[in-house]
Write a protein that holds these residues in place. Structure first.
Motif, mmCIF file in Angstrom:
data_model
loop_
_atom_site.group_PDB
_atom_site.id
_atom_site.type_symbol
_atom_site.label_atom_id
_atom_site.label_comp_id
_atom_site.label_asym_id
_atom_site.label_seq_id
_atom_site.Cartn_x
_atom_site.Cartn_y
_atom_site.Cartn_z
ATOM 1 N N ALA A 156 2.087 12.742 3.217
ATOM 2 C CA ALA A 156 3.159 11.853 3.651
ATOM 3 C C ALA A 156 3.141 11.658 5.167
ATOM 4 N N GLU A 157 2.906 12.740 5.897
ATOM 5 C CA GLU A 157 2.874 12.664 7.355
ATOM 6 C C GLU A 157 1.697 11.813 7.821
ATOM 7 N N LEU A 158 0.528 12.031 7.214
ATOM 8 C CA LEU A 158 -0.651 11.259 7.601
ATOM 9 C C LEU A 158 -0.461 9.785 7.266
ATOM 10 N N GLU A 159 0.119 9.528 6.097
ATOM 11 C CA GLU A 159 0.363 8.139 5.693
ATOM 12 C C GLU A 159 1.225 7.422 6.727
ATOM 13 N N LEU A 161 0.829 -1.201 0.000
ATOM 14 C CA LEU A 161 0.000 0.000 0.000
ATOM 15 C C LEU A 161 0.864 1.252 0.000
ATOM 16 N N ARG A 162 1.906 1.235 0.804
ATOM 17 C CA ARG A 162 2.786 2.410 0.857
ATOM 18 C C ARG A 162 3.410 2.679 -0.516
ATOM 19 N N MET A 163 3.834 1.624 -1.200
ATOM 20 C CA MET A 163 4.445 1.789 -2.519
ATOM 21 C C MET A 163 3.438 2.338 -3.526
ATOM 22 N N LEU A 164 2.205 1.846 -3.455
ATOM 23 C CA LEU A 164 1.168 2.320 -4.371
ATOM 24 C C LEU A 164 0.842 3.789 -4.123
ATOM 25 N N LEU A 187 -3.991 8.447 -2.054
ATOM 26 C CA LEU A 187 -4.694 7.541 -1.158
ATOM 27 C C LEU A 187 -3.973 7.429 0.167
ATOM 28 N N VAL A 188 -4.733 7.506 1.237
ATOM 29 C CA VAL A 188 -4.179 7.335 2.560
ATOM 30 C C VAL A 188 -5.059 6.363 3.312
ATOM 31 N N GLU A 193 1.498 6.851 -6.732
ATOM 32 C CA GLU A 193 0.386 7.706 -7.150
ATOM 33 C C GLU A 193 0.714 9.176 -6.946
ATOM 34 N N ILE A 194 1.307 9.510 -5.784
ATOM 35 C CA ILE A 194 1.636 10.906 -5.495
ATOM 36 C C ILE A 194 2.734 11.405 -6.417
ATOM 37 N N SER A 195 3.805 10.594 -6.593
ATOM 38 C CA SER A 195 4.925 11.049 -7.419
ATOM 39 C C SER A 195 4.530 11.166 -8.882
ATOM 40 N N THR A 196 3.667 10.272 -9.356
ATOM 41 C CA THR A 196 3.231 10.314 -10.752
ATOM 42 C C THR A 196 2.443 11.578 -11.053
ATOM 43 N N ASN A 197 1.690 12.048 -10.062
ATOM 44 C CA ASN A 197 0.822 13.214 -10.271
ATOM 45 C C ASN A 197 1.252 14.403 -9.422
#
Length: 387
Positions: free
Chosen positions: A62-65, A38-41, A95-96, A45-49
């Motif tokens: 990132a902090e919430l994740e 999940l962390r990798m996904l 996604l978090v 997702e964040i880096s792609t967009n």
């Protein structure tokens, strides 16, 4: 053939999960085996967009994740989980996972028209014993009530002499739609929530520190000592509400004492004792416990304190909480009234985290994703209906 975790993840982003697939996805999320995937996904997702996010959004995600992925627990079927989605046609999704209850969250920032009902802000009124009233500035983080009266950054309060506070009681009132931070002369820190009033009673240095509270406040109490009979002793810190008196020696805790609601005292760390009004017995509260006072009865229950103190850090956090309690908090923060089509709706249970800095429409949309309730807003009234 059952879809894999990555496929379910992508279908969730695109809002194409069936009900059966959603249940499978939630069960997988509740398993420790999927944490790393999940962390990798999420990171992908964040880096792609990344261009579609502001820097501060990415930092917050990132902090919430990091926080929530360490606290995943199994779901409870009676609780409604709030899932908020970004549609990719508007903005890319980040996604978090919400730890408590393994609820799935997709944070959204729609560019479409938003509700005109904005969140509260840092506003309060200070009243001195001589009757003088001062509207406190939103530009300063907090006020110091001590030997000198000033903002915490050293700035003067307009219309008030610094020494005017000495030897007089002071009242800080926060209206609906407001919050304010207070520092006492001994270093105690207090966060005052919406629709609340705090009376600070000035006493001699060798007497207990006393405050009266109506509404809600979070306290970080500083130790204060006096010498009596050649012995150094701690001075008690007392918080009086209509239903109880909380006795503190140095600790962090939250009190919610709104009219018409049970009084809740939640202990984060330290130790407090609670006397019900008109009773002698002292009830000891331990960290991660909450005292619920209703009428002349008290109940001590284990809780996750985060759900009851997160408001001071900018979120509403709920764990298996009645909709009525949730909407009471939202109503105070957004200065709206709530009307239920059916009283049974008040008892629906919800689990999740909502930001306090978004507009009302955003918050209500998140609650609606549970599929149980629907909201309409007319003027300053929110109408609650069953879907």
């Amino acid at each position: 053939m059952q879809p894999g975790f990555e496929e379910l993840f992508n279908k969730y982003l695109n809002n194409t999960l069936t009900k059966d697939e959603m249940l499978v996805f939630q069960r997988l999320l509740a398993s420790d085996d999927q944490k790393e995937s999940l962390r990798m996904l999420i990171d992908t997702e964040i880096s792609t967009n990344s261009q579609e996010y502001r820097y501060e959004d990415q930092h917050w995600f990132a902090e919430l994740e990091t926080n929530v992925l360490t606290n995943i627990r199994n779901t409870r079927t009676k609780t409604r989980y709030m899932n908020w989605g970004w549609r990719k046609t508007v903005a890319a999704a980040a996604l978090v996972v919400l730890g408590v209850g393994a609820a799935i969250w997709i944070l959204m920032r729609l560019d479409a028209e938003r509700s005109i009902i904005k969140p509260g802000s840092q506003i309060a009124l200070l009243r001195l014993a001589n009757g003088k009233e001062i509207q406190l500035s939103e530009r300063h983080e907090s006020i110091v009530l001590g030997e000198e009266l000033m903002y915490s950054d050293g700035a003067s309060i307009e219309g008030v002499d610094k020494h005017e506070a000495i030897h007089q009681d002071m009242v800080v009132t926060v209206p609906r739609g407001g919050t304010y931070h207070i520092i006492l002369g001994d270093g105690t820190k207090i966060w005052l929530n919406s629709d609340s009033k705090l009376t600070y009673k000035i006493r001699r240095r060798d007497q207990p520190r006393e405050l009266d509270l109506q509404g809600e406040a979070y306290f970080e109490v500083a130790h204060q000592y006096v010498v009596k009979n050649n012995t150094k002793v701690k001075l008690p810190f007392l918080v009086h509400t209509q239903a109880q008196t909380v006795q503190v020696l140095g600790t962090s805790f939250n009190i919610s004492a709104y009219g018409g609601e049970a009084t809740r005292t939640t202990l984060v760390e330290g130790k407090v004792g609670i006397n019900l009004t008109g009773q002698v017995e002292l009830h000891q509260l331990k960290p991660n416990q909450q005292a619920i006072v209703s009428g002349n009865k008290i109940a001590l229950i284990p809780v996750d304190p985060t759900n009851y103190v997160s408001w001071k850090d900018g979120t509403f956090s709920f764990s298996d909480e009645d909709l009525a309690h949730i909407l009471n908090q939202i109503g105070r923060w957004y200065k709206v009234n709530v009307n239920y089509e059916d009283d049974s709706l008040r008892k629906l249970k919800f689990e999740g985290v909502l930001p306090r800095n978004e507009d009302l429409n955003f918050v209500l949309n998140a609650l609606e994703t549970t599929g149980e309730v629907k909201f309409t807003v007319e003027g300053n009234t929110v109408y609650v209906k069953r879907k």
